[in-house]
Design a protein around this motif. Structure first.
Motif, PDB file in Angstrom:
ATOM      1  N   LYS A 180       0.838  -1.200   0.000  1.00 40.66           N
ATOM      2  CA  LYS A 180       0.000   0.000   0.000  1.00 40.66           C
ATOM      3  C   LYS A 180       0.874   1.252   0.000  1.00 40.66           C
ATOM      4  CE  LYS A 180      -3.843  -2.092   2.548  1.00 40.66           C
ATOM      5  NZ  LYS A 180      -5.043  -1.596   1.897  1.00 40.66           N
ATOM      6  N   TYR A 181       0.502   2.195  -0.862  1.00 39.45           N
ATOM      7  CA  TYR A 181       1.200   3.479  -0.968  1.00 39.45           C
ATOM      8  C   TYR A 181       0.194   4.582  -0.634  1.00 39.45           C
ATOM      9  CZ  TYR A 181       4.730   0.825  -3.598  1.00 39.45           C
ATOM     10  OH  TYR A 181       5.685  -0.086  -3.991  1.00 39.45           O
ATOM     11  N   PRO A 182       0.009   4.891   0.649  1.00 38.14           N
ATOM     12  CA  PRO A 182      -1.034   5.847   1.054  1.00 38.14           C
ATOM     13  C   PRO A 182      -0.875   7.228   0.427  1.00 38.14           C
ATOM     14  CG  PRO A 182      -0.069   4.734   2.967  1.00 38.14           C
ATOM     15  CD  PRO A 182       0.762   4.370   1.790  1.00 38.14           C
ATOM     16  N   GLU A 183       0.358   7.698   0.294  1.00 40.59           N
ATOM     17  CA  GLU A 183       0.599   9.027  -0.252  1.00 40.59           C
ATOM     18  C   GLU A 183       0.076   9.142  -1.687  1.00 40.59           C
ATOM     19  OE1 GLU A 183       4.370  11.876  -1.482  1.00 40.59           O
ATOM     20  OE2 GLU A 183       4.728  10.150  -0.194  1.00 40.59           O
ATOM     21  N   MET A 184       0.159   8.041  -2.433  1.00 44.38           N
ATOM     22  CA  MET A 184      -0.262   8.047  -3.837  1.00 44.38           C
ATOM     23  C   MET A 184      -1.642   7.433  -4.042  1.00 44.38           C
ATOM     24  SD  MET A 184       3.279   6.801  -5.532  1.00 44.38           S
ATOM     25  CE  MET A 184       4.769   7.061  -4.601  1.00 44.38           C
ATOM     26  N   LYS A 185      -2.221   6.920  -2.951  1.00 41.89           N
ATOM     27  CA  LYS A 185      -3.505   6.221  -3.027  1.00 41.89           C
ATOM     28  C   LYS A 185      -3.446   5.076  -4.044  1.00 41.89           C
ATOM     29  CE  LYS A 185      -6.250  10.161  -1.571  1.00 41.89           C
ATOM     30  NZ  LYS A 185      -7.313  11.114  -1.894  1.00 41.89           N
ATOM     31  N   GLY A 186      -2.321   4.373  -4.015  1.00 46.94           N
ATOM     32  CA  GLY A 186      -2.123   3.248  -4.912  1.00 46.94           C
ATOM     33  C   GLY A 186      -1.810   1.977  -4.147  1.00 46.94           C
ATOM     34  N   GLU A 187      -2.134   0.839  -4.756  1.00 46.93           N
ATOM     35  CA  GLU A 187      -1.868  -0.461  -4.135  1.00 46.93           C
ATOM     36  C   GLU A 187      -1.420  -1.460  -5.195  1.00 46.93           C
ATOM     37  OE1 GLU A 187      -5.412  -1.636  -2.043  1.00 46.93           O
ATOM     38  OE2 GLU A 187      -5.099  -0.185  -0.444  1.00 46.93           O
ATOM     39  N   ILE A 188      -0.444  -2.273  -4.834  1.00 48.53           N
ATOM     40  CA  ILE A 188      -0.012  -3.376  -5.691  1.00 48.53           C
ATOM     41  C   ILE A 188      -0.445  -4.670  -5.016  1.00 48.53           C
ATOM     42  CG2 ILE A 188       1.948  -4.563  -6.738  1.00 48.53           C
ATOM     43  CD1 ILE A 188       3.462  -1.860  -6.639  1.00 48.53           C
ATOM     44  N   PHE A 189      -1.341  -5.392  -5.677  1.00 49.83           N
ATOM     45  CA  PHE A 189      -1.846  -6.667  -5.153  1.00 49.83           C
ATOM     46  C   PHE A 189      -1.007  -7.792  -5.738  1.00 49.83           C
ATOM     47  CE2 PHE A 189      -5.371  -3.738  -4.959  1.00 49.83           C
ATOM     48  CZ  PHE A 189      -5.947  -3.999  -3.733  1.00 49.83           C
ATOM     49  N   ILE A 190      -0.527  -8.681  -4.866  1.00 52.80           N
ATOM     50  CA  ILE A 190       0.328  -9.791  -5.295  1.00 52.80           C
ATOM     51  C   ILE A 190      -0.274 -11.109  -4.824  1.00 52.80           C
ATOM     52  CG2 ILE A 190       2.624 -10.833  -5.025  1.00 52.80           C
ATOM     53  CD1 ILE A 190       3.719  -7.955  -4.811  1.00 52.80           C
ATOM     54  N   ASN A 191      -0.377 -12.050  -5.767  1.00 54.89           N
ATOM     55  CA  ASN A 191      -0.944 -13.371  -5.453  1.00 54.89           C
ATOM     56  C   ASN A 191      -0.018 -14.474  -5.945  1.00 54.89           C
ATOM     57  OD1 ASN A 191      -3.803 -12.939  -4.367  1.00 54.89           O
ATOM     58  ND2 ASN A 191      -3.720 -11.571  -6.132  1.00 54.89           N
ATOM     59  N   TYR A 192       0.138 -15.482  -5.109  1.00 54.37           N
ATOM     60  CA  TYR A 192       1.008 -16.618  -5.429  1.00 54.37           C
ATOM     61  C   TYR A 192       0.171 -17.868  -5.651  1.00 54.37           C
ATOM     62  CZ  TYR A 192       4.312 -20.445  -4.801  1.00 54.37           C
ATOM     63  OH  TYR A 192       5.037 -21.598  -4.968  1.00 54.37           O
ATOM     64  N   ARG A 193       0.555 -18.655  -6.656  1.00 51.64           N
ATOM     65  CA  ARG A 193      -0.097 -19.945  -6.907  1.00 51.64           C
ATOM     66  C   ARG A 193       0.980 -21.002  -7.113  1.00 51.64           C
ATOM     67  NH1 ARG A 193      -5.169 -19.382  -9.534  1.00 51.64           N
ATOM     68  NH2 ARG A 193      -5.335 -21.650  -9.368  1.00 51.64           N
ATOM     69  N   LYS A 194       0.710 -22.195  -6.633  1.00 53.58           N
ATOM     70  CA  LYS A 194       1.599 -23.322  -6.874  1.00 53.58           C
ATOM     71  C   LYS A 194       1.249 -23.913  -8.236  1.00 53.58           C
ATOM     72  CE  LYS A 194       4.860 -25.613  -4.644  1.00 53.58           C
ATOM     73  NZ  LYS A 194       6.114 -24.932  -4.312  1.00 53.58           N
ATOM     74  N   VAL A 195       2.244 -24.185  -9.044  1.00 55.37           N
ATOM     75  CA  VAL A 195       2.003 -24.823 -10.341  1.00 55.37           C
ATOM     76  C   VAL A 195       1.791 -26.308 -10.111  1.00 55.37           C
ATOM     77  CG1 VAL A 195       2.952 -25.334 -12.629  1.00 55.37           C
ATOM     78  CG2 VAL A 195       3.386 -23.102 -11.563  1.00 55.37           C
ATOM     79  N   ASP A 196       0.679 -26.821 -10.646  1.00 54.09           N
ATOM     80  CA  ASP A 196       0.345 -28.235 -10.473  1.00 54.09           C
ATOM     81  C   ASP A 196      -0.205 -28.769 -11.801  1.00 54.09           C
ATOM     82  OD1 ASP A 196      -0.174 -30.719  -9.404  1.00 54.09           O
ATOM     83  OD2 ASP A 196      -2.039 -30.104  -8.419  1.00 54.09           O
ATOM     84  N   ASN A 197       0.717 -28.962 -12.747  1.00 50.25           N
ATOM     85  CA  ASN A 197       0.341 -29.392 -14.103  1.00 50.25           C
ATOM     86  C   ASN A 197      -0.724 -28.485 -14.724  1.00 50.25           C
ATOM     87  OD1 ASN A 197       2.054 -31.698 -14.155  1.00 50.25           O
ATOM     88  ND2 ASN A 197       0.564 -32.796 -12.879  1.00 50.25           N
TER      89      ASN A 197
END
Length: 201
Positions: free
Chosen positions: A85-102
Motif C-alpha cells: 500500500k502506498y497511502p501518499e499516492m492512493k495506490g496499491e499493488i496486489f500480489i498473489n502466489y499460486r503453486k504450479v500443479d500441471n
C-alpha cells in the motif's frame, strides 16, 4: 368627439403604450442575456508530483522473496496473498502466489486474460517480456495507458512450481493524466519486484 370615442382613443393609446413597454423590456432582457458570458466550471488543478528515489528493503514469504520500496506498507492477507500500500499516492499493488500443479497453461491464460480485460478503457497496453534464466524467473509486464482500472499487471513463473501475479490499482476514479506520475513511479517499483524476485527452495 363623443365620450365613447374619447374612451376608445385613450384605450388604444394605452394599448400602444403597453405594447411599447413590453417591447422595451423584452429588448433589454434580450440584451442582458446576450451579453452575459457563459459560466464554465474551472477544471480541477493537477499537481506536478515528484517522488523520492525508492529505498529498498527485502520481503520474505514462505514461497518467494523480493526487494520492495520501504515507503510501501505491507499487508499480508495469507501465505499466498499480500498488498503493498502506498497511502501518499492512493495506490496499491496486489500480489498473489499460486503453486504450479500441471496447470501452467491455465495460469498463463488467466493472467493474460486479466491483463487484457482492462483494454476496453485503456488507450494502449505495452507487453514487456522479462527473463532471468539465472534465477528461473520468466514473465511479462503489462504497462497500461489511459483511464483503465489498473495501470499495470504482471506475472512471473519458473514454469514448473511457482507462479506469481500482480496488479496495480489506484483508490480513485481513473484519470490517467492526474495519476500518471504515481503510475510511472509504481510501475518502476513493480519492475524492481520482478528483477529481485527469488523463489524459495
Amino acid at each position: 368627439m363623443s365620450k365613447k370615442q374619447e374612451l376608445r382613443a385613450k384605450s388604444q393609446d394605452l394599448t400602444i403604450m403597453q405594447g411599447c413597454y413590453v417591447g422595451i423590456i423584452f429588448s433589454l432582457f434580450t440584451v442582458f442575456l446576450g451579453c452575459k458570458e457563459e459560466v464554465l466550471p474551472k477544471p480541477n488543478a493537477k499537481l506536478r508530483l515528484e517522488y523520492l528515489k525508492p529505498v529498498l528493503t527485502e520481503l520474505q514469504t514462505d514461497h518467494f522473496r523480493f526487494d520492495y520500496n520501504e515507503s510501501a506498507k505491507v499487508k499480508i492477507k495469507n501465505s499466498t496473498a499480500l498488498t503493498l500500500k502506498y497511502p501518499e499516492m492512493k495506490g496499491e499493488i496486489f500480489i498473489n502466489y499460486r503453486k504450479v500443479d500441471n496447470n501452467i497453461d491455465n495460469l498463463l491464460s488467466d493472467a493474460q486474460k486479466l491483463s487484457y480485460e482492462h483494454s476496453v478503457k485503456a488507450d494502449g497496453i505495452i507487453e514487456q517480456p522479462f527473463v532471468s534464466k539465472e534465477h528461473k524467473v520468466y514473465g511479462m509486464f503489462y504497462e497500461v495507458s489511459g483511464n483503465a482500472a489498473s495501470q499495470a499487471q504482471f506475472y512471473v513463473t519458473d514454469s514448473t512450481e511457482n507462479f506469481l501475479t500482480g496488479s496495480l490499482y489506484f483508490l480513485t476514479r481513473p484519470n490517467y493524466d492526474s495519476i500518471y506520475p504515481a503510475a510511472a513511479y509504481l510501475q518502476n517499483d513493480i519492475r524492481g519486484i520482478m528483477e529481485t524476485l527469488r523463489w524459495k527452495e
